[in-house]
Design an enzyme around this catalytic site. Structure first.
Site, PDB file in Angstrom:
ATOM      1  N   GLU A  64      -0.394  -9.502  -1.358  1.00  0.00           N
ATOM      2  CA  GLU A  64      -1.807  -9.873  -1.192  1.00  0.00           C
ATOM      3  C   GLU A  64      -2.520  -9.921  -2.552  1.00  0.00           C
ATOM      4  O   GLU A  64      -3.395 -10.748  -2.766  1.00  0.00           O
ATOM      5  CB  GLU A  64      -2.475  -8.904  -0.217  1.00  0.00           C
ATOM      6  N   GLU A 120       4.048  -5.766   7.189  1.00  0.00           N
ATOM      7  CA  GLU A 120       3.208  -4.750   7.836  1.00  0.00           C
ATOM      8  C   GLU A 120       3.540  -4.564   9.318  1.00  0.00           C
ATOM      9  O   GLU A 120       3.385  -3.469   9.856  1.00  0.00           O
ATOM     10  CB  GLU A 120       1.727  -5.132   7.695  1.00  0.00           C
ATOM     11  N   ALA A 161       0.852  -1.182   0.000  1.00  0.00           N
ATOM     12  CA  ALA A 161       0.000   0.000   0.000  1.00  0.00           C
ATOM     13  C   ALA A 161       0.891   1.236   0.000  1.00  0.00           C
ATOM     14  O   ALA A 161       2.063   1.158   0.355  1.00  0.00           O
ATOM     15  CB  ALA A 161      -0.871  -0.007   1.249  1.00  0.00           C
ATOM     16  N   GLY A 203       0.514  -5.290   0.499  1.00  0.00           N
ATOM     17  CA  GLY A 203      -0.627  -5.347  -0.424  1.00  0.00           C
ATOM     18  C   GLY A 203      -0.247  -5.902  -1.782  1.00  0.00           C
ATOM     19  O   GLY A 203      -1.088  -6.493  -2.471  1.00  0.00           O
TER      20      GLY A 203
HETATM   21  N1  T1G Z   1       4.622   3.342   0.071  1.00  0.00           N
HETATM   22  C1  T1G Z   1       5.120   4.559  -0.252  1.00  0.00           C
HETATM   23  N2  T1G Z   1       6.444   4.818  -0.515  1.00  0.00           N
HETATM   24  C2  T1G Z   1       7.265   3.771  -0.444  1.00  0.00           C
HETATM   25  C3  T1G Z   1       6.823   2.461  -0.109  1.00  0.00           C
HETATM   26  C4  T1G Z   1       5.426   2.270   0.146  1.00  0.00           C
HETATM   27  N3  T1G Z   1       4.919   1.064   0.440  1.00  0.00           N
HETATM   28  N4  T1G Z   1       7.899   1.651  -0.110  1.00  0.00           N
HETATM   29  C5  T1G Z   1       8.964   2.416  -0.439  1.00  0.00           C
HETATM   30  N5  T1G Z   1       8.595   3.683  -0.636  1.00  0.00           N
HETATM   31  C6  T1G Z   1       9.463   4.799  -1.037  1.00  0.00           C
HETATM   32  C7  T1G Z   1      10.513   5.150   0.023  1.00  0.00           C
HETATM   33  O1  T1G Z   1      10.007   6.019   0.982  1.00  0.00           O
HETATM   34  C8  T1G Z   1      11.598   5.787  -0.832  1.00  0.00           C
HETATM   35  O2  T1G Z   1      11.198   7.089  -1.097  1.00  0.00           O
HETATM   36  C9  T1G Z   1      11.536   4.992  -2.125  1.00  0.00           C
HETATM   37  O3  T1G Z   1      10.225   4.385  -2.144  1.00  0.00           O
HETATM   38  C10 T1G Z   1      12.553   3.893  -2.209  1.00  0.00           C
HETATM   39  O4  T1G Z   1      12.463   3.110  -1.042  1.00  0.00           O
HETATM   40  C11 T1G Z   1      -2.885  -3.445   2.748  1.00  0.00           C
HETATM   41  C12 T1G Z   1      -1.436  -2.055   4.604  1.00  0.00           C
HETATM   42  C13 T1G Z   1      10.430  -1.840  -1.105  1.00  0.00           C
HETATM   43  C14 T1G Z   1      12.180  -3.065   0.126  1.00  0.00           C
HETATM   44  O5  T1G Z   1       6.173  -2.123   4.219  1.00  0.00           O
HETATM   45  O6  T1G Z   1      10.489  -2.142   2.608  1.00  0.00           O
HETATM   46  O7  T1G Z   1       0.736  -2.990   2.151  1.00  0.00           O
HETATM   47  O8  T1G Z   1      12.978   8.280   0.104  1.00  0.00           O
HETATM   48  O9  T1G Z   1      14.694   3.796  -0.100  1.00  0.00           O
HETATM   49  O10 T1G Z   1      16.062   0.303   0.116  1.00  0.00           O
HETATM   50  O11 T1G Z   1      -1.790  -5.156   3.818  1.00  0.00           O
HETATM   51  O12 T1G Z   1      11.210   0.465   0.504  1.00  0.00           O
HETATM   52  O13 T1G Z   1      13.152   7.927  -2.331  1.00  0.00           O
HETATM   53  O14 T1G Z   1      11.402   9.479  -1.377  1.00  0.00           O
HETATM   54  O15 T1G Z   1      13.334   1.966   0.976  1.00  0.00           O
HETATM   55  O16 T1G Z   1      15.500  -0.350  -2.250  1.00  0.00           O
HETATM   56  C15 T1G Z   1       3.772  -2.831   3.181  1.00  0.00           C
HETATM   57  C16 T1G Z   1       8.034  -0.846   2.505  1.00  0.00           C
HETATM   58  C17 T1G Z   1       2.991  -1.557   3.181  1.00  0.00           C
HETATM   59  C18 T1G Z   1       7.337  -2.117   2.168  1.00  0.00           C
HETATM   60  C19 T1G Z   1      12.753  -1.037  -1.226  1.00  0.00           C
HETATM   61  N6  T1G Z   1       4.984  -2.643   2.428  1.00  0.00           N
HETATM   62  N7  T1G Z   1       9.147  -0.577   1.637  1.00  0.00           N
HETATM   63  O17 T1G Z   1      13.844  -0.754  -0.415  1.00  0.00           O
HETATM   64  O18 T1G Z   1      14.408   1.606  -1.283  1.00  0.00           O
HETATM   65  S1  T1G Z   1       1.559  -1.717   4.184  1.00  0.00           S
HETATM   66  C20 T1G Z   1       6.107  -2.292   3.034  1.00  0.00           C
HETATM   67  C21 T1G Z   1      10.318  -1.246   1.795  1.00  0.00           C
HETATM   68  C22 T1G Z   1       0.509  -2.685   3.256  1.00  0.00           C
HETATM   69  C23 T1G Z   1      -1.543  -3.984   3.110  1.00  0.00           C
HETATM   70  C24 T1G Z   1      -0.727  -3.122   3.967  1.00  0.00           C
HETATM   71  C25 T1G Z   1      11.451  -0.820   0.923  1.00  0.00           C
HETATM   72  C26 T1G Z   1      11.650  -1.709  -0.328  1.00  0.00           C
HETATM   73  P1  T1G Z   1      12.219   8.231  -1.168  1.00  0.00           P
HETATM   74  P2  T1G Z   1      13.771   2.636  -0.245  1.00  0.00           P
HETATM   75  P3  T1G Z   1      15.056   0.187  -0.968  1.00  0.00           P
END
Ligand code: T1G
Ligand code: NAD
Length: 696
Positions: A105, A125, A63, A102
């Site tokens: 999912e 999450e 998400a 997501g």
């Molecule tokens: N949403 C928005 N921005 C995101 C994002 C996300 N999910 N993931 C990464 N970014 C942005 C981050 O802030 C950065 O921005 C850029 O992307 C690069 O990320 C319904 C509710 C994917 C492994 O928890 O673990 O889904 O600083 O520097 O080291 O059940 O990002 O460049 O402006 O981290 O290569 C669940 C979170 C969401 C994954 C990549 N997903 N992201 O790592 O790059 S909750 C997560 C990560 C959800 C559902 C629920 C990592 C990455 P900027 P980065 P990276």
């Protein structure tokens, strides 16, 4: 404007491509585009199957976290996924990069899954104080059972495609081009296969129940005080006791409960704070220098840990020690880390020798002539460090970067031993350096931009979380630690025992108390520092000598079997020491102090007020660039509970005016120690928060 979702066809296969850089986060526009495309493709009689994939570096990584905290807009992701699952034609999710949250999912709601071997899938999450909220807690266990599902959701770390294949979470690995392989696969498929109808993972009820019981215990013992892990357990219970549709609704309610929690807000703050700390002015102005070979001077606790971190990242390392005995000890300190992994079956002898092949030890500084960067980790004494930097200045190549791992010493006093001050900075690792994620990058005024940029580049290579700190005594972390450590010492002399203080800190969410942490790091480091600062101390300021009394007895903590706690037979968890009570009583008597009771609430209010007040001074002096950098420092270097987001984020939720009142009240008894920071006064007066400062 490019559409975040496109629909095209290849023969009779519809291809839905999600394109929302950098990680294809499932923003409102993506969800809407995806829903529209699925409905259209499903209704198209010419279409026999559907492939969903991500453009760029990854299948959706979840998400859009940036949307959290705003009213949730339609369509909601669970509804989009339900629509994918109810398609009348086979839907294939084609995975590459990191299919997380997501994103995974969506894959679980699709009928079939194909992935490139380098892909990773997961439900992280929990790291955001959330639970999978789009069917993950109901669909995943149906495919792989409770134990694996809980492991994936509790750890929150992605698993490799091969392991997902082995667990039945992925149906096929794509050889070559993913899009091509997915089209071929889709063309072979006749009918949908809905995960909501799968039962293989639910078959063994006893195993399912046992996994839930274990998970509850894990949540209570290792994720103490956190809401999301317990909610995940409840959702899996619903998964095995209720029909899919009801379980999914229950999951949704739990998701929103978590999303509204302070814990989730704290962890989402920590997520973005961590990413923001790597963005520093110097790195935007200059490119880092090449970093292909590292030198480390000193093979003790820190030198060895830094060497392991570098070897683990693939870098070749040359370690320099004073003499051959010390060098042998240095090598043994490094090998010990790998031998422990081998003993636990988590590494093979062959892997160890591959890594150690990149290690070189020497007592000759000249053997550093080809390295790109040197990190010095010798005794915390200025004279010793200056002597080392004089030698480095003679042997290193002109564009090498010189760094010191000092905990407290002024970098300028070290760099002035060389003729190349602009090539010198501080790289302050935390013990154990191969484990702790935080790296304080100390920037003296003389440092060139590309030298600082190289420090941040090293952090990325080592997988560390960097924070930029100004060159001020104790930098960010140890300086603030000094202040709340003094506050704890005051409370100890006034009546609280070190054990009561530690228990209040642990109750607040820290993994261990302050005095237990002192014992782990070694009381001698702080003692050396206090002795060095003796002449500079303000005589009017209160000074508690309890820790000095302990050190004078040679009690330096775990490494000597006792400190504030007793560690009989090398125990790692300490026991209260009756002699400490006597020692403290004697110090109180010397100052005619009558002990009084401290509640946990008062202990933490004073402790955090001292922390935040000094943090304001660190900000005001520009030693830290923004409050969120201080949050990152304490969450990743000093055990501050991540679900509280860090001390500055916590202070915003506690209320800055309330904290200022506390400080002023404490100041009535000790006006020197409790001088409210002008920055805190200004923020309260202007009604601003630390988060406003983060936004700049
Ligand atoms: N949403 C928005 N921005 C995101 C994002 C996300 N999910 N993931 C990464 N970014 C942005 C981050 O802030 C950065 O921005 C850029 O992307 C690069 O990320 C319904 C509710 C994917 C492994 O928890 O673990 O889904 O600083 O520097 O080291 O059940 O990002 O460049 O402006 O981290 O290569 C669940 C979170 C969401 C994954 C990549 N997903 N992201 O790592 O790059 S909750 C997560 C990560 C959800 C559902 C629920 C990592 C990455 P900027 P980065 P990276
Ligand atoms: P340590 O005593 O374990 O190791 C220091 C090593 O430096 C010893 O092996 C010694 O032989 C070697 N050494 C001394 N003089 C040398 C010289 N001239 N040439 C080559 N090697 C020499 O100390 P440590 O705990 O690893 O601390 C090292 C530095 O890291 C200190 O500045 C300390 O403040 C800092 N630090 C320590 C910690 C911690 O928790 N221990 C954390 C962060 C930073």
């Amino acid at each position: 404007m490019t559409q975040p979702v496109t629909l095209s066809t290849a023969g009779s296969i519809a291809v839905i491509e999600i394109n929302n850089p950098p990680v294809n986060a499932l923003s409102q526009a993506v969800r809407q585009g995806l829903l529209d495309a699925v409905v259209q493709a499903d209704a198209d009689a010419a279409v026999t199957a559907i492939v969903i994939l991500g453009a760029g570096r990854s299948f959706p990584a979840g998400a859009d976290i940036k949307e959290f905290g705003q009213p949730m807009q339609d369509p909601h992701l669970p509804d989009v996924i339900d629509r994918i699952e109810s398609c009348s034609k086979p839907v294939v999710a084609a995975l590459h990069g990191t299919a997380l949250g997501g994103g995974f999912e969506i894959a679980l709601g699709s009928h079939y899954r194909i992935a490139v071997p380098s892909a990773r899938v997961g439900l992280p999450e929990i790291h955001l104080g959330l639970i999978p909220g789009a069917g993950g807690t109901q669909r995943l266990p149906r495919l792989c059972g409770a134990a694996m599902a809980l492991d994936i959701m509790f750890k929150g770390t992605p698993i490799r495609a091969q392991d997902a294949l082995a667990a039945g979470l992925i149906d096929r690995l794509a050889e070559g081009d993913l899009r091509q392989a997915a089209l071929i696969y889709a063309a072979e498929l006749q009918t949908p296969r809905r995960t909501r109808e799968a039962t293989s993972g639910l078959a063994d009820k006893a195993a399912f129940e046992a996994a839930l019981t274990d998970a509850k215990e894990t949540a209570r013992s290792r994720m103490r005080g956190q809401m999301a892990p317990l909610k995940i357990v409840e959702c899996l219970r619903a998964c095995i006791t209720q029909p899919f549709a009801d379980g999914r609704l229950f999951e949704r309610d739990c998701f929103f409960e978590c999303l509204a929690s302070e814990q989730s807000k704290g962890m989402i703050h920590a997520f973005f704070a961590q990413r923001a700390s790597a963005k520093v002015p110097e790195a935007s102005r200059a490119e880092p220098r090449p970093l292909n070979r590292l030198g480390v001077v000193g093979g003790g606790t820190m030198g060895a840990g830094i060497t392991v971190a570098a070897l683990n990242s693939g870098l070749p390392v040359t370690m320099i020690e004073r003499d051959h005995d010390s060098l042998a000890r240095g090598r043994a300190n490094v090998e010990q880390v790998y031998d422990r992994l081998i003993a636990k079956g988590r590494m093979s002898e062959a892997q160890k020798s591959d890594i150690m092949a990149r290690y070189q030890g020497s007592t000759q500084f000249a053997d550093l002539s080809e390295v790109d960067m040197v990190i010095e980790a010798v005794f915390e004494r200025l004279d010793v460090k200056r002597a080392v930097f004089e030698q480095l200045d003679k042997v290193l190549k002109p564009d090498a970067v010189l760094a010191s791992n000092t905990s407290y010493i002024d970098i300028d006093e070290i760099s002035s031993a060389t003729n190349r001050r602009e090539h010198v900075l501080g790289l302050h690792f935390f013990s154990p350096a191969n484990i702790m994620k935080l790296l304080e990058i100390v920037v003296p005024q003389s440092a060139a931009d590309d030298v600082v940029a190289t420090g941040f580049a090293l952090a990325k290579i080592l997988g560390k979380i960097p924070v930029r700190a100004g060159n001020s005594p104790g930098f960010i972390g140890n300086r603030i630690l000094g202040k709340y450590g003094d506050c704890a010492a005051h409370m100890m002399e006034d009546g609280a025992t070190p054990y009561e203080i530690d228990s209040a800190i642990v109750e607040f969410g820290y993994p261990m108390g302050l005095h237990a942490m002192y014992d782990l790091a070694g009381l001698d480091i702080g003692w050396d520092n206090r002795k060095a600062a003796q002449g500079k101390r303000n005589p009017a300021e209160r000074y508690v000598e309890i820790a000095d009394r302990i050190c004078e007895r040679g009690w330096f903590g775990q490494k000597t079997g006792r400190g504030f706690y007793l560690y009989p037979d090398g125990a790692r968890i300490g026991a209260p020491d009756p002699e400490i009570f006597i020692l403290i009583e004697a110090e109180r008597a010397k100052k005619s102090i009558t002990a009084r009771r401290f509640t946990d609430e008062e202990i933490m209010a004073r402790y955090l007020a001292a922390m935040v007040n000094e943090a304001c001074e660190v900000l005001r002096e520009g030693v830290a660039l923004k409050p969120s950098d201080i949050d990152v420092t304490f969450v990743h270097g000093y055990g501050f509970p991540r679900y509280r987001g860090g001390p500055m984020n916590y202070a915003d939720s506690y209320g800055l005016a309330r904290m200022l009142d506390d400080i002023r009240r404490y100041g009535q008894h000790d006006p020197i120690f409790w001088q409210a920071s002008p920055l805190l006064i200004e923020l309260v007066a202007s009604g601003q928060t630390f988060n406003d400062l983060n936004k700049g």
